[in-house]
Every structure is written in structure tokens, then in C-alpha cells.
Design a protein around this motif. Structure first.
Motif, PDB file in Angstrom:
ATOM      1  N   VAL A 292      98.336  15.431 -52.828  1.00 25.30           N
ATOM      2  CA  VAL A 292      98.681  16.585 -53.654  1.00 25.30           C
ATOM      3  C   VAL A 292      97.907  17.793 -53.120  1.00 25.30           C
ATOM      4  O   VAL A 292      96.746  17.676 -52.734  1.00 25.30           O
ATOM      5  CB  VAL A 292      98.305  16.305 -55.137  1.00 25.30           C
ATOM      6  CG1 VAL A 292      98.539  17.521 -56.003  1.00 25.30           C
ATOM      7  CG2 VAL A 292      99.095  15.120 -55.660  1.00 25.30           C
TER       8      VAL A 292
ATOM      9  N   SER B  26     104.184  19.907 -67.647  1.00 21.98           N
ATOM     10  CA  SER B  26     102.728  19.777 -67.760  1.00 21.98           C
ATOM     11  C   SER B  26     102.240  19.851 -69.201  1.00 21.98           C
ATOM     12  O   SER B  26     101.243  19.215 -69.549  1.00 21.98           O
ATOM     13  CB  SER B  26     102.021  20.826 -66.901  1.00 21.98           C
ATOM     14  OG  SER B  26     102.386  22.125 -67.308  1.00 21.98           O
TER      15      SER B  26
ATOM     16  N   ARG C 176      96.211  23.514 -54.333  1.00 23.94           N
ATOM     17  CA  ARG C 176      96.798  24.467 -55.282  1.00 23.94           C
ATOM     18  C   ARG C 176      97.314  23.729 -56.522  1.00 23.94           C
ATOM     19  O   ARG C 176      97.099  24.171 -57.651  1.00 23.94           O
ATOM     20  CB  ARG C 176      97.923  25.237 -54.601  1.00 23.94           C
ATOM     21  CG  ARG C 176      98.548  26.278 -55.475  1.00 23.94           C
ATOM     22  CD  ARG C 176      99.576  27.065 -54.716  1.00 23.94           C
ATOM     23  NE  ARG C 176     100.190  28.039 -55.587  1.00 23.94           N
ATOM     24  CZ  ARG C 176     101.180  28.807 -55.253  1.00 23.94           C
ATOM     25  NH1 ARG C 176     101.678  28.741 -54.037  1.00 23.94           N
ATOM     26  NH2 ARG C 176     101.694  29.659 -56.100  1.00 23.94           N
ATOM     27  N   ALA C 177      97.992  22.599 -56.312  1.00 23.44           N
ATOM     28  CA  ALA C 177      98.496  21.803 -57.443  1.00 23.44           C
ATOM     29  C   ALA C 177      97.333  21.258 -58.271  1.00 23.44           C
ATOM     30  O   ALA C 177      97.387  21.260 -59.505  1.00 23.44           O
ATOM     31  CB  ALA C 177      99.378  20.667 -56.952  1.00 23.44           C
TER      32      ALA C 177
ATOM     33  N   TYR D 237      96.084  23.915 -60.450  1.00 26.15           N
ATOM     34  CA  TYR D 237      97.040  24.110 -61.534  1.00 26.15           C
ATOM     35  C   TYR D 237      96.846  23.037 -62.607  1.00 26.15           C
ATOM     36  O   TYR D 237      96.851  23.346 -63.802  1.00 26.15           O
ATOM     37  CB  TYR D 237      98.474  24.088 -60.994  1.00 26.15           C
ATOM     38  CG  TYR D 237      99.510  24.140 -62.085  1.00 26.15           C
ATOM     39  CD1 TYR D 237      99.806  25.336 -62.727  1.00 26.15           C
ATOM     40  CD2 TYR D 237     100.187  22.985 -62.479  1.00 26.15           C
ATOM     41  CE1 TYR D 237     100.760  25.384 -63.743  1.00 26.15           C
ATOM     42  CE2 TYR D 237     101.136  23.027 -63.482  1.00 26.15           C
ATOM     43  CZ  TYR D 237     101.419  24.232 -64.110  1.00 26.15           C
ATOM     44  OH  TYR D 237     102.349  24.259 -65.118  1.00 26.15           O
ATOM     45  N   TYR D 238      96.680  21.791 -62.200  1.00 25.33           N
ATOM     46  CA  TYR D 238      96.459  20.708 -63.165  1.00 25.33           C
ATOM     47  C   TYR D 238      95.214  20.995 -64.002  1.00 25.33           C
ATOM     48  O   TYR D 238      95.188  20.743 -65.200  1.00 25.33           O
ATOM     49  CB  TYR D 238      96.316  19.355 -62.472  1.00 25.33           C
ATOM     50  CG  TYR D 238      97.521  18.895 -61.685  1.00 25.33           C
ATOM     51  CD1 TYR D 238      98.789  19.446 -61.889  1.00 25.33           C
ATOM     52  CD2 TYR D 238      97.395  17.909 -60.725  1.00 25.33           C
ATOM     53  CE1 TYR D 238      99.886  19.016 -61.158  1.00 25.33           C
ATOM     54  CE2 TYR D 238      98.489  17.466 -60.001  1.00 25.33           C
ATOM     55  CZ  TYR D 238      99.732  18.025 -60.213  1.00 25.33           C
ATOM     56  OH  TYR D 238     100.805  17.584 -59.489  1.00 25.33           O
TER      57      TYR D 238
ATOM     58  N   ARG E  56     101.497  12.761 -61.369  1.00 30.70           N
ATOM     59  CA  ARG E  56     102.641  12.817 -60.446  1.00 30.70           C
ATOM     60  C   ARG E  56     103.781  11.917 -60.918  1.00 30.70           C
ATOM     61  O   ARG E  56     104.954  12.274 -60.822  1.00 30.70           O
ATOM     62  CB  ARG E  56     102.213  12.431 -59.033  1.00 30.70           C
ATOM     63  CG  ARG E  56     101.134  13.337 -58.438  1.00 30.70           C
ATOM     64  CD  ARG E  56     101.537  14.767 -58.339  1.00 30.70           C
ATOM     65  NE  ARG E  56     102.589  14.908 -57.343  1.00 30.70           N
ATOM     66  CZ  ARG E  56     103.173  16.057 -57.046  1.00 30.70           C
ATOM     67  NH1 ARG E  56     102.827  17.156 -57.655  1.00 30.70           N
ATOM     68  NH2 ARG E  56     104.118  16.119 -56.142  1.00 30.70           N
TER      69      ARG E  56
END
Length: 139
Positions: free
Chosen positions: A12, A59, A15-16, A19-20, A50
């Protein structure tokens, strides 16, 4: 481990992962230098995130569901929290309705493509059809 290592181990992007964290899905420790520090449990959490994303959940829903999921190594058959099961059922119903709508749209496109005069189908409103459901005009 730092964010780059977690990204490498989970596949992953960093950046992801950020975000999480913004969405409350991950809560890394912070070093005095400001660097994020992740643990082994975060690898499992990211894989869970995921999986839930791939199942069509957003989310916000995942943030509600994650706390009710069994921890790694727990041998439960599945989520047992009634609220969690209700939330999953609601998401399944939402996905089922979206599939129905897409199937209807595909059927309409099939009808248009098979018509001897497709332009008549596109320019003539179908009985009971709202203007929002008509095929889009091409420029």
C-alpha cells in the motif's frame, strides 16, 4: 517500523497509509522526531482495511467495523457483534441495489445497440422513465 516499511510489507502506498490515519483507521505511535512508528498489528490492520475496501465499503464504514472484527488468531466464525453484522448487511444491501441499477443500465444499452433505429430510442422518452435515467447525449 516506519511508514515506508509498512508500505513495502503491505503493498500500500505511503499516501494511502496517511489517508488511513486521517480517517482513524490506523493510529501509529509518534517518535519525538515526528516520524510514525507502526507495529506488527498494523500490517494485519492494513490487510483488513484493503479487504473491506475491496468488498465495496468506504472508509467511514470501515472505521465503524474495524473495532468489531476478531483480532488475528481469534477463531470466531465471523463478526458476532450485532451492530457490526447489521452494518455489513446494510452495506451488502447497498451493493445489491447498485448491481441492480447497473444491470438495468446495461440492459438498456443492449436494447439501444440492438435496435434498428437506435436514435429513436435515445430521443424518445420511455414511458415512466425519468429524465435522469435517459442515455446521455454525446457531443
Amino acid at each position: 517500523m516506519r511508514i515506508g516499511e509498512l508500505a513495502r510489507r503491505t503493498g500500500v502506498s505511503t499516501r494511502a497509509l496517511r489517508y488511513y490515519e486521517e480517517q482513524g483507521l490506523l493510529s501509529p505511535e509518534r517518535r519525538p522526531s515526528g516520524y510514525r512508528e507502526y507495529g506488527e498489528g498494523d500490517v494485519r490492520t492494513v490487510h483488513g482495511i484493503r479487504t473491506l475496501l475491496a468488498a465495496g465499503l468506504n472508509s467511514t464504514v470501515i472505521a465503524e467495523i474495524l473495532p468489531g472484527l476478531p483480532a488475528a488468531g481469534e477463531r470466531r466464525a465471523g463478526p458476532t457483534c450485532p451492530e457490526l453484522l447489521a452494518g455489513l448487511a446494510a452495506e451488502r444491501d447497498r451493493i445489491t441495489e447498485a448491481i441492480r441499477e447497473l444491470d438495468a443500465a446495461r440492459g438498456l444499452l443492449d436494447t439501444i445497440m440492438a435496435a434498428a433505429a437506435p436514435s429513436e430510442l435515445i430521443t424518445t422518452p420511455r414511458p415512466g422513465a425519468s429524465s435522469a435515467r435517459r442515455a446521455p447525449r454525446r457531443s
